[in-house]
Motif scaffolding. Structure first.
Motif, PDB file in Angstrom:
ATOM      1  N   ASP A  14      -4.603  25.320 -38.227  1.00 44.45           N
ATOM      2  CA  ASP A  14      -4.490  24.066 -39.172  1.00 44.45           C
ATOM      3  C   ASP A  14      -3.718  24.708 -40.278  1.00 44.45           C
ATOM      4  O   ASP A  14      -3.846  25.692 -40.997  1.00 44.45           O
ATOM      5  N   THR A  15      -2.612  23.857 -40.651  1.00 44.39           N
ATOM      6  CA  THR A  15      -1.568  24.116 -41.624  1.00 44.39           C
ATOM      7  C   THR A  15      -1.842  23.378 -42.862  1.00 44.39           C
ATOM      8  O   THR A  15      -0.874  23.516 -43.810  1.00 44.39           O
ATOM      9  N   THR A  16      -2.929  22.433 -43.035  1.00 42.54           N
ATOM     10  CA  THR A  16      -3.029  21.549 -44.197  1.00 42.54           C
ATOM     11  C   THR A  16      -3.314  22.225 -45.450  1.00 42.54           C
ATOM     12  O   THR A  16      -2.410  21.675 -46.380  1.00 42.54           O
ATOM     13  N   LEU A  17      -3.598  23.372 -45.500  1.00 40.90           N
ATOM     14  CA  LEU A  17      -3.782  24.076 -46.640  1.00 40.90           C
ATOM     15  C   LEU A  17      -2.453  24.765 -47.270  1.00 40.90           C
ATOM     16  O   LEU A  17      -2.539  25.491 -48.259  1.00 40.90           O
ATOM     17  N   GLY A  30       3.111  14.636 -39.879  1.00 40.40           N
ATOM     18  CA  GLY A  30       4.382  13.836 -39.796  1.00 40.40           C
ATOM     19  C   GLY A  30       5.273  13.995 -40.720  1.00 40.40           C
ATOM     20  O   GLY A  30       5.343  15.211 -41.556  1.00 40.40           O
ATOM     21  N   PHE A  31       6.480  13.274 -40.851  1.00 42.32           N
ATOM     22  CA  PHE A  31       7.568  13.579 -41.716  1.00 42.32           C
ATOM     23  C   PHE A  31       8.069  15.104 -41.708  1.00 42.32           C
ATOM     24  O   PHE A  31       8.311  15.352 -40.466  1.00 42.32           O
ATOM     25  N   SER A  32       8.223  15.697 -42.666  1.00 38.17           N
ATOM     26  CA  SER A  32       8.531  17.029 -42.694  1.00 38.17           C
ATOM     27  C   SER A  32       7.408  18.094 -42.401  1.00 38.17           C
ATOM     28  O   SER A  32       7.740  19.357 -42.463  1.00 38.17           O
ATOM     29  N   SER A  33       6.342  17.749 -42.132  1.00 37.49           N
ATOM     30  CA  SER A  33       4.994  18.535 -41.966  1.00 37.49           C
ATOM     31  C   SER A  33       4.648  18.570 -40.523  1.00 37.49           C
ATOM     32  O   SER A  33       5.871  18.491 -39.862  1.00 37.49           O
ATOM     33  N   GLN A  34       3.789  19.221 -40.172  1.00 38.47           N
ATOM     34  CA  GLN A  34       3.348  19.447 -38.684  1.00 38.47           C
ATOM     35  C   GLN A  34       2.942  18.146 -37.989  1.00 38.47           C
ATOM     36  O   GLN A  34       2.666  17.174 -38.715  1.00 38.47           O
ATOM     37  N   PRO A  35       2.959  18.221 -36.754  1.00 37.22           N
ATOM     38  CA  PRO A  35       2.469  17.169 -35.867  1.00 37.22           C
ATOM     39  C   PRO A  35       0.908  17.202 -36.160  1.00 37.22           C
ATOM     40  O   PRO A  35       0.135  17.907 -36.662  1.00 37.22           O
ATOM     41  N   PRO A  36       0.233  15.921 -36.150  1.00 40.84           N
ATOM     42  CA  PRO A  36      -1.193  15.595 -36.328  1.00 40.84           C
ATOM     43  C   PRO A  36      -2.152  16.260 -35.147  1.00 40.84           C
ATOM     44  O   PRO A  36      -2.087  16.137 -33.939  1.00 40.84           O
ATOM     45  N   ILE A  66      -3.682  17.960 -40.531  1.00 38.84           N
ATOM     46  CA  ILE A  66      -4.738  16.815 -40.295  1.00 38.84           C
ATOM     47  C   ILE A  66      -3.551  15.721 -40.370  1.00 38.84           C
ATOM     48  O   ILE A  66      -2.664  15.625 -41.202  1.00 38.84           O
ATOM     49  N   SER A  67      -3.991  14.354 -39.751  1.00 36.35           N
ATOM     50  CA  SER A  67      -3.140  13.434 -39.826  1.00 36.35           C
ATOM     51  C   SER A  67      -2.628  13.009 -40.839  1.00 36.35           C
ATOM     52  O   SER A  67      -1.500  12.528 -41.115  1.00 36.35           O
ATOM     53  N   SER A  68      -3.303  12.663 -42.017  1.00 41.50           N
ATOM     54  CA  SER A  68      -3.172  12.362 -43.452  1.00 41.50           C
ATOM     55  C   SER A  68      -2.257  13.203 -44.091  1.00 41.50           C
ATOM     56  O   SER A  68      -1.491  12.914 -45.081  1.00 41.50           O
ATOM     57  N   MET A  69      -1.790  14.538 -43.632  1.00 43.86           N
ATOM     58  CA  MET A  69      -0.967  15.477 -43.882  1.00 43.86           C
ATOM     59  C   MET A  69      -0.178  15.780 -42.975  1.00 43.86           C
ATOM     60  O   MET A  69       0.503  16.783 -43.270  1.00 43.86           O
TER      61      MET A  69
END
Length: 647
Positions: free
Chosen positions: A20-23, A247-253, A242-245
Motif C-alpha cells: 500500500d502506497t497511500t501513506l 488514479g491520476f498520477s498516483s497508483q492504481p486502486p 486506496i481508491s480515494s487516493m
C-alpha cells in the motif's frame, strides 16, 4: 518478508501481495506530499488490519517535506507509525547514495541513516539509483544487510533509444551480485505497457530467479492491465493505493486489483471492510490536503512522450504556480523531453526528475534555454550523480563545463566522511538534540536548521508552518484587517503576493539606506517611506494596495502586474530570474560568494536562489565594483527582484 517466486501456471494458487502506497507515494503524487503525521495516525491501525504485504510510509519526498513545509520530525513520524502498525512491515523508498536527498552523501552518512531507519521501524528498503548506476546503491545495500533489513533492488524503467530488455537484465544481475533480496520494476511515469511488462518480468525471472514486484502510476491509463499481465507472467507483488487516493498520477486502486485477482489463483485475501473505511477516511481528508480543487485529466497520453513521473507532476504544478507561470506547464513538459535527450536519456526519477524538470522550467521561465544552469545540473554533467545512460550532448557539455572533464569512477569515492564535522557550521549547536538531527542536518542543512529553530520556540510563539500558509493562500486569500479606509470593504480579501514580497523589500531597503520605494500597479503609483516610524506595516501596506487595486481594477479588466522598485538605486543590478529563497553562500557556516563592497567580474557567482528544490547560482553579467546586497540571507525573493547592485 520473503516474496515467493510467482508460478506461471494458473492452476496453482499463489496470492499476489500488495504494497500500500497511500501513506507515501500516493499523497506525494496527488497532494505534493502534504499529508501530516496526525492524518496518518488517525487511520494507520485500520490500514494495518487490511492484510497488506507492506506499507510504504517513509522516504521519497516525505523526509524533505516534513522539515521544509510541515515543520515535523520525520524520524518521530516513523516511530509513531511503527507503534501503531504492529502486523504489517513498514517500507521506505531509498535513493541509494542520495538517501532521501538530491545529491550523493558520504558512505558514513549512508550507514548511519540506514541504521537509524531500521532502529526506528523500517523493515523493507526499496533502494534505487536514478541512472541505474549500480555503483550508487552498493553502500546502501551493504548497510541494509548489515542492520537486518530487507533489501529490495529497483530498476528505474524508461524508454529511449538506448534502453532495452537486455540492458535492464544486465542492471538486475549487477544488483543481484550485491545481495538484494527481491527486485522491483519501478515504472515511475506509468509508461510500462502490458506486453512490455510481461516480457521484462519473464526475462528477469529467467536471468536471476529473484522475486519480482511491480510499481507504476496510473497516468497513462495502462497500469491496471499492466499489473494483470505482469502477475500472470510471474510477478509476485504489486503497488496500489486506496481508491480515494488512487488514479491520476498516483497508483492504481487496491480495491479494483483485489477484485480482479479474486477471480484468479492470485487472490489477495485483503479485508474489504477495512478498505472501505480507509477509502472513506481519505475521501473526507482530501479537501483539506490536496493542492488544488481544479479537476485534472484522469489520463495524460502526453506522459508517453515527456515521461514525467507522478510525484514530479504534482510538484511541477506547485513549482510553476509559485513562479506565477502555471499556464506554462504544457510548454515546460515539452521542454522536459528536450532536456532529457540532451542529458543522455536519463530516467526521470528523483533526483534526475528534479534536475531535468527544474532545468526545463527555468528554460521556460527565463525565456532562454540554458541561460541559468543549477548547481545540480552542473554536477550531473561532471559525473557526480553517476554514469548517464548515453553521452551528454557535447556542445551543451562544453557550454556549461568548459574544459572541465567529467569523472569516471564511483562518485561517492570523492566524498570524505561527513559526520565527524557535520555541525561545525551551526551558530547554536544546542539546536541539535540527537544523532537523528545530525543526519537530518547533513542531508538538508537549510530546511533542517529552519525546523530546529522553529522547534526551539515555545509552541505559542511558533509561526505558522509553510504548509498552513499554503492552505490559506489556496483558500484564496487573507483578511488584511477588520476595517479599512474608504473604498475598501470590511474584511477585504488579499492575496499574499500583493504585499508580502514588498514588505521584505521595504525592510531590506531600510537596511541599506534607501528611504523611499515606488510601488506601481496599473495606473497608480504608491510611495513608501522606509525610515523609522514611517515604515508601513504589512497590514497598512496591504490595505493601501487593496484600495488602489480596487480603483485600478474598476476601470481595467486586466490590471498590470504589481511592480516594486527602489526610488534610488545605484548603478547596475543583478535580478532574480525566478521566485525562490536567497542565500549569499553555499550553506550554513560557509563564506559568502562575494563580500559586501567587493568587486566582481562577469561570470562570478554572487549568490544562490533556491527554487524547485535546486540551488541556482546567480552570476554577474558584467564587471563591477563595490557590490551591495539588497536582500537578507534566507529571504524569499520574487522573479525580477534586484538582489545585488554595484557600480
Amino acid at each position: 518478508m520473503s516474496l515467493k517466486k510467482r508460478a506461471t501456471n494458473d492452476t496453482e494458487k499463489t496470492p499476489v501481495r500488495i504494497t500500500d502506497t497511500t501513506l507515501r507515494d500516493a499523497h506525494q503524487s496527488l497532494w505534493a506530499t502534504r499529508m501530516r503525521t496526525d492524518d496518518i495516525l488517525g487511520i494507520v491501525e485500520t490500514i494495518d488490519r487490511a492484510g497488506y504485504y507492506s506499507l510504504e510510509c517513509w522516504g521519497g519526498a516525505t523526509f524533505d517535506v516534513c522539515l521544509r513545509f510541515l515543520r515535523e520530525n520525520p524520524w518521530e513520524r516513523l516511530r509513531k507509525i511503527k507503534a501503531l502498525a504492529k502486523n504489517t512491515p513498514l517500507q521506505m523508498l531509498l535513493r541509494g547514495q542520495n538517501l532521501v536527498g538530491y545529491r550523493n552523501y558520504a558512505d558514513d552518512v549512508v550507514d548511519r541513516f540506514v541504521a537509524l531507519a531500521v532502529e526506528n521501524g523500517i523493515d523493507i528498503f526499496r533502494v534505487f539509483d536514478a541512472l541505474n548506476d549500480t555503483r550508487n546503491i552498493e553502500a546502501a545495500v551493504r548497510a541494509i544487510k548489515k542492520y537486518g533489513g530487507h533489501a529490495q533492488g529497483a530498476l528505474c524503467y524508461t524508454t529511449s533509444p538506448v534502453h532495452s530488455i537486455e540492458r535492464f537484465v544486465g542492471y538486475a544481475k549487477e544488483q543481484q551480485a550485491l545481495g538484494i533480496d527481491t527486485l522491483c520494476i519501478k515504472d515511475m511515469a506509468g509508461i510500462l505497457s502490458p506486453t512490455a511488462a510481461a516480457r521484462l518480468v519473464r526475462a528477469l525471472i529467467d536471468a536471476t530467479g529473484l522475486p519480482i514486484q511491480l510499481h507504476t502510476h496510473a497516468s497513462s491509463g495502462m497500469a491496471t492491465t499492466m499489473y494483470v499481465d505482469a502477475v500472470r507472467a510471474g510477478a509476485g507483488a504489486i503497488d496500489c493505493a486506496i481508491s480515494s487516493m488512487a488514479g491520476f498520477s498516483s497508483q492504481p486502486p487496491v480495491e479494483a486489483l483485489a477484485t480482479i485477482f479474486a477471480e484468479t489463483p492470485y487472490a489477495t485475501n485483503l479485508e474489504f471492510k477495512a478498505l472501505e473505511k480507509i477509502a472513506q477516511y481519505f475521501l473526507e481528508l482530501a479537501p483539506r490536503r490536496r493542492q488544488s480543487n481544479k479537476m485534472e485529466p484522469v489520463i495524460d497520453p502526453a506522459i508517453l512522450v515527456h515521461q514525467t513521473p507522478g510525484g514530479m507532476i504534482s510538484n511541477f504544478r506547485s513549482q510553476l504556480s509559485q513562479q506565477g507561470m502555471l499556464d506554462k506547464l504544457p510548454e515546460a513538459l515539452e521542454e522536459v523531453a528536450k532536456v532529457r535527450e540532451e542529458l543522455g536519456w536519463c530516467p526521470l526519477v528523483t533526483p534526475t526528475s528534479q534536475i531535468v524538470g527544474a532545468q526545463a522550467a527555468m528554460n521556460v521561465i527565463t525565456g532562454e534555454r540554458w541561460k541559468v544552469a543549477s548547481n545540480e545540473v552542473k554536477n550531473y554533467m561532471r559525473g557526480m550523480y553517476g554514469r548517464s545512460p548515453a553521452p551528454i550532448n557535447a556542445k551543451l557539455l562544453k557550454k556549461i563545463l568548459g574544459d572541465e572533464k567529467p569523472i569516471k569512477h564511483r562518485p561517492a569515492d570523492d566524498i570524505p566522511p561527513m559526520l565527524p564535522r557535520a555541525t561545525e557550521g551551526l551558530d547554536d549547536p544546542k539546536l541539535v538534540q540527537n544523532e537523528e538531527d545530525i543526519v537530518s542536518y547533513v542531508i538538508y542543512p537549510e530546511p533542517a536548521l529552519e525546523y530546529f529553530k522553529w522547534r526551539a520556540l515555545p509552541p505559542q510563539q511558533r509561526p505558522k508552518t509553510p504548509a498552513d500558509v499554503e492552505l490559506e493562500n489556496q483558500a484564496g486569500t487573507k483578511t488584511a484587517a477588520s476595517t479599512g479606509p474608504p473604498g475598501v470593504a470590511t474584511g477585504q480579501l488579499l492575496k499574499d503576493g500583493d504585499y508580502a514580497g514588498i514588505r521584505a523589500i521595504v525592510e531590506a531597503a531600510r537596511g541599506v539606506g534607501i528611504h523611499e520605494l515606488t510601488v506601481r500597479k496599473g495606473d497608480f503609483v504608491l510611495t513608501l517611506k522606509t525610515d523609522g516610524s514611517a515604515t508601513a506595516s504589512a497590514s497598512e501596506l496591504a490595505l493601501e494596495i487593496a484600495e488602489r487595486r480596487a480603483v485600478a481594477e474598476a476601470g481595467s479588466p486586466k490590471p498590470a502586474q504589481l511592480d516594486v522598485e527602489p526610488a534610488a538605486r545605484r548603478g547596475k543590478t543583478i535580478d532574480s530570474p525566478l521566485v525562490g529563497k536567497f542565500y549569499r553562500s553555499n550553506g550554513p557556516g560557509k563564506p559568502p560568494f562575494v563580500q559586501e563592497g567587493a568587486s566582481v567580474k562577469a561570470g562570478d557567482t554572487v549568490c544562490i536562489v533556491e527554487a524547485m528544490k535546486l540551488f541556482n547560482e546567480i552570476t554577474a553579467t558584467e564587471d563591477g565594483k563595490s557590490v551591495r546586497f539588497l536582500v537578507k540571507d534566507g529571504e524569499m525573493v520574487q522573479k525580477g527582484q534586484p538582489l545585488v547592485d554595484y557600480v
